[in-house]
Design a protein around this motif. Structure first.
Motif, short mmCIF file in Angstrom:
data_model
loop_
_atom_site.label_atom_id
_atom_site.label_comp_id
_atom_site.label_asym_id
_atom_site.label_seq_id
_atom_site.Cartn_x
_atom_site.Cartn_y
_atom_site.Cartn_z
N LEU A 43 0.94 -1.14 -0.04
CA LEU A 43 0.04 0.03 -0.02
C LEU A 43 0.84 1.47 0.07
O LEU A 43 0.65 2.17 -0.80
CB LEU A 43 -0.96 -0.03 1.23
N GLY A 44 1.89 1.17 0.70
CA GLY A 44 3.08 2.40 0.93
C GLY A 44 3.61 2.57 -0.65
O GLY A 44 3.48 3.92 -0.97
N ARG A 47 0.71 3.89 -2.90
CA ARG A 47 0.36 5.21 -2.96
C ARG A 47 1.48 6.40 -3.51
O ARG A 47 0.94 7.21 -4.26
CB ARG A 47 0.33 5.50 -1.34
N ARG A 51 0.45 8.42 -6.84
CA ARG A 51 0.28 9.86 -6.63
C ARG A 51 1.32 10.33 -8.01
O ARG A 51 0.88 11.38 -8.34
CB ARG A 51 0.97 10.26 -5.31
N ARG A 96 -10.00 8.38 -5.35
CA ARG A 96 -8.60 8.43 -4.79
C ARG A 96 -8.77 8.86 -3.51
O ARG A 96 -8.06 8.21 -2.44
CB ARG A 96 -7.74 9.50 -5.61
N ASN A 100 -7.50 6.44 -0.27
CA ASN A 100 -6.68 7.19 0.62
C ASN A 100 -6.89 6.75 1.98
O ASN A 100 -6.44 6.30 2.83
CB ASN A 100 -6.33 8.48 0.41
N SER A 103 -6.74 3.05 2.85
CA SER A 103 -5.27 2.59 2.77
C SER A 103 -4.68 3.21 4.25
O SER A 103 -3.91 2.59 4.82
CB SER A 103 -4.16 2.98 1.71
N ASP A 104 -5.32 4.40 4.65
CA ASP A 104 -4.83 5.03 5.89
C ASP A 104 -5.26 4.12 7.09
O ASP A 104 -4.31 3.84 7.99
CB ASP A 104 -5.36 6.41 6.15
N HIS A 120 -12.01 0.56 -5.02
CA HIS A 120 -10.87 -0.20 -5.68
C HIS A 120 -11.39 -0.59 -7.03
O HIS A 120 -11.01 -0.35 -8.12
CB HIS A 120 -10.29 -1.17 -4.85
#
Length: 144
Positions: A43-44, A47, A51, A96, A100, A103-104, A120
């Motif tokens: 995920l990191g 992102r 981005r 998005r 976000n 995912s946070d 998704h």
């Protein structure tokens, strides 16, 4: 369309298309299959990659739209450009932010299987629409 604007619009449209195909349909699913890549790590990475992709897409969208607008385009070229740009705008402003937030939560320790999000799936569906519109747009401006 004049030849210069068509060449610029076509080249940048196919560049945009290639980036979307490479990231969304190749890199994104494969990273989670790599050895040692956990969901938080994936995920990191995702992102950061998305981005960057979305920033480049926004720049390409502006330049393609300007090239199309300055070239006396056909109605189909205008429509295809509008579809690609509107889909991107929807992804960036509606989908998005939801991805976000999700995912946070996962990065903060929430179980990924808990409260599954459909965001998704919406993003992927919009990617498919964008890919088809970019392919058609690129062909329309280059094979006018």
């Amino acid at each position: 369309m004049n030849a210069t604007s068509a060449a610029v619009a076509g080249a940048l449209t196919f560049l945009w298309l290639g980036m979307v195909l490479a990231i969304s349909f190749l890199e994104a699913p494969l990273k989670f299959r790599a050895p040692g890549v956990t969901i938080p790590i994936g995920l990191g990475i995702g992102r950061m990659v998305f981005r960057a992709l979305n920033l480049v897409e926004a720049a390409l969208a502006v330049v393609v739209a300007v090239a199309v607008a300055t070239a006396r385009p056909s109605a189909s070229v205008v429509a295809l450009t509008a579809v690609a740009v509107v889909v991107l705008a929807g992804q960036l402003t509606v989908v998005r932010p939801r991805l976000n937030r999700r995912s946070d939560a996962v990065l903060a320790g929430e179980d990924p299987a808990r409260n599954r999000s459909r965001a998704h799936l919406y993003y992927v569906a919009l990617e498919l629409v964008k890919v088809l519109s970019l392919l058609a747009l690129g062909c329309a401006v280059l094979f006018r």
